[in-house]
Design an enzyme around this catalytic site. Sequence first.
Site, PDB file in Angstrom:
ATOM      1  CG  HIS A  87      -4.338  -3.208   2.723  1.00  0.00           C
ATOM      2  ND1 HIS A  87      -3.387  -2.798   3.610  1.00  0.00           N
ATOM      3  CD2 HIS A  87      -4.843  -2.083   2.165  1.00  0.00           C
ATOM      4  CE1 HIS A  87      -3.322  -1.479   3.612  1.00  0.00           C
ATOM      5  NE2 HIS A  87      -4.195  -1.020   2.734  1.00  0.00           N
ATOM      6  CB  CYS A  89      -0.999  -0.032   1.148  1.00  0.00           C
ATOM      7  SG  CYS A  89      -2.316   1.195   0.914  1.00  0.00           S
ATOM      8  CD  GLU A 107      -2.225  -6.154   5.191  1.00  0.00           C
ATOM      9  OE1 GLU A 107      -1.562  -6.725   4.303  1.00  0.00           O
ATOM     10  OE2 GLU A 107      -2.381  -4.926   5.245  1.00  0.00           O
TER      11      GLU A 107
END
Lengths: 214, 256
Positions: free
Chosen positions: A192, A82, A194
Site C-alpha cells: 500500500h 493490493c 498510501e
Amino acid sequence: MNRVAVIDYGMGNLHSVAKAVEHVGDNLQVSVTADEKTLLNADRIIFPGVGAMRDCMGEIKRLGIDDMLRRLVEDRPVFGICVGMQALMQHSQENGGVDCIGLFEGNVNRFAEDMSGEDGERLKVPHMGWNEVKQTSAHPMWKSIPDKSRFYFVHSYFVTPANHHDVVGESAYPEMFTAALAKQNVFAVQFHPEKSQTVGLQLYKNFLNWDGGT
Amino acid sequence: MTLAKRIIPCLDCENGRVVKGVKFVDIRDAGDPVEISKRYCDQGADEITFLDITASHEGRQTTIDTVRDIAGQVFIPLTVGGGIRTLQDIRDMLNAGADKVAINTSAVKNPDFVREAADKFGSQCIVVAIDAKKVSAEGEPNKWEIFTHGGRNPTGLDAVEWAKKMVANGAGEILLTSMDRDGTKDGFDLALNRAISEAVSVPLIASGGVGNLQHLVDGITEGKADAVLAASIFHFGEYSIPEAKEYMAGKGIVVR
C-alpha cells in the site's frame, strides 16, 4: 490539469489513496468514481482494492470495470494496488477459486500456514507490516526510490505471474514473491503506497509524471 | 529481506483531545492528536493507534472528524479503537480514513459481531483488542481471563481460548493488553503474550507495561509479539521512536 481517476467499486478505503495523490500533486483533479465517462476522460487511472476477491470481482463485473480497464490500459497509465493488482491476474485461489480480469498471465495464491523464517521463527498470515522491496528491473516508477526500501504490506494472497519479465519488484516471506508487476501502461504493487510514508508518496509522485511504457 | 517488527505509539483521546499528557518540548499543542500523530509519523513510527474513550454519543462525530484529519496528513496505517459497536461504526471510521478498527467489549458481548465485521470489511481491518488478567495462583499453571471495562468486569472467558475463537471468527490481528501490567512500567506480561502469539496464526501486538526500551525487545524475543505498542514512554519524551528502533536493532531485531 492532470486528471486522475481512482476506480471505485465499493471495496475498501479509496479516500486514503485519493488523499495521498492530492498530497503529492499540483494542478490535479482527483475523482473517486466508477463512471465510464469520467474514467475515459482521465489521464491516469488508479485501481485499488481491499477485501475478498469473490466480492471484488463480483462488483468489478457488475459495473463493467473489467471491460473498461481493458480499454483504458491501451492509451493511459494504470496503477494497480493490493487486491487491485491481484484482480489483474487470470485467476485467484481465494474463496474457492475466482476468475479475474486477466491483463497479466498468472494466478493468485495463498501463503502457506506454518511458515517459518530463517531463525525458525513462525511467520504469521496475513503478511502484515513493513517489508523490503527489491527492484528487479529498472522502471520509471522506481525513480528516486532507493532499492530495498520498506513498504507497508497487508495481504494473505500473492500473485504468481506466468511471465517472469512482468516482475519489477520482489519481496520475501520467507520465499521470494512478486511485490510489483509492470507491462506497457500498467504498473501494479502488492503493498500500500498510501500507507508507506515517504517512499509510498514518492511512488504516487512518479505515477503522476509517468506517461506509460518502460 | 525480512518483515520488520513494528513499533506503534498509542494515543488515548477524549472529545478529540489527547488525554494522557504528551510532553514534546517543541510542539505547539500537546493535546492535538493530529499534530502528535504527524510527529510520530515523521519520527518513523510504523503505525498509529488511536483509542477513543469519549463516552457521549455526541462526541462520536468529533472522533470521526479527528480521524479524518489525522488520515489526511499521516500516510502510515491508522487503527481506531474504542466505542466500536456496530457495522455502521466501522464503516464510519473506515470512511474517515482509518485502516483498521479495534473491537473489544462488543466482541465479548457478541462474538458474531467480529465474524460479521470481517465478512463485510475483510479480516485485514478487524483487530480484536483483548484485556487479560492473570487468574492462576503462584505455582499453578498460568491462566488468564478476559476482563472488560478497564479491567473491572470479569467475563469467565479464558484468554487463550478467546483469542483462538476471535481469529476463527475472522480477526486479522490481536491487540493484547495485560491489565496486570498496564500503567506499571514493569514490562509486558511475557508469558501471556507468548501463550497467545503461539496459539494464533495472525499477528499479535503486545501492550501494557512498557517502561523502558529493553521491555520492547523482550516483548518480541520472549513474548513472540509481531508488534509492540506503547504510550507513555513516547509521550513524555523519555524515549523517541528512533531511539527505540536503534536499541532494538542493536539487539538483533529487524526494524524499519
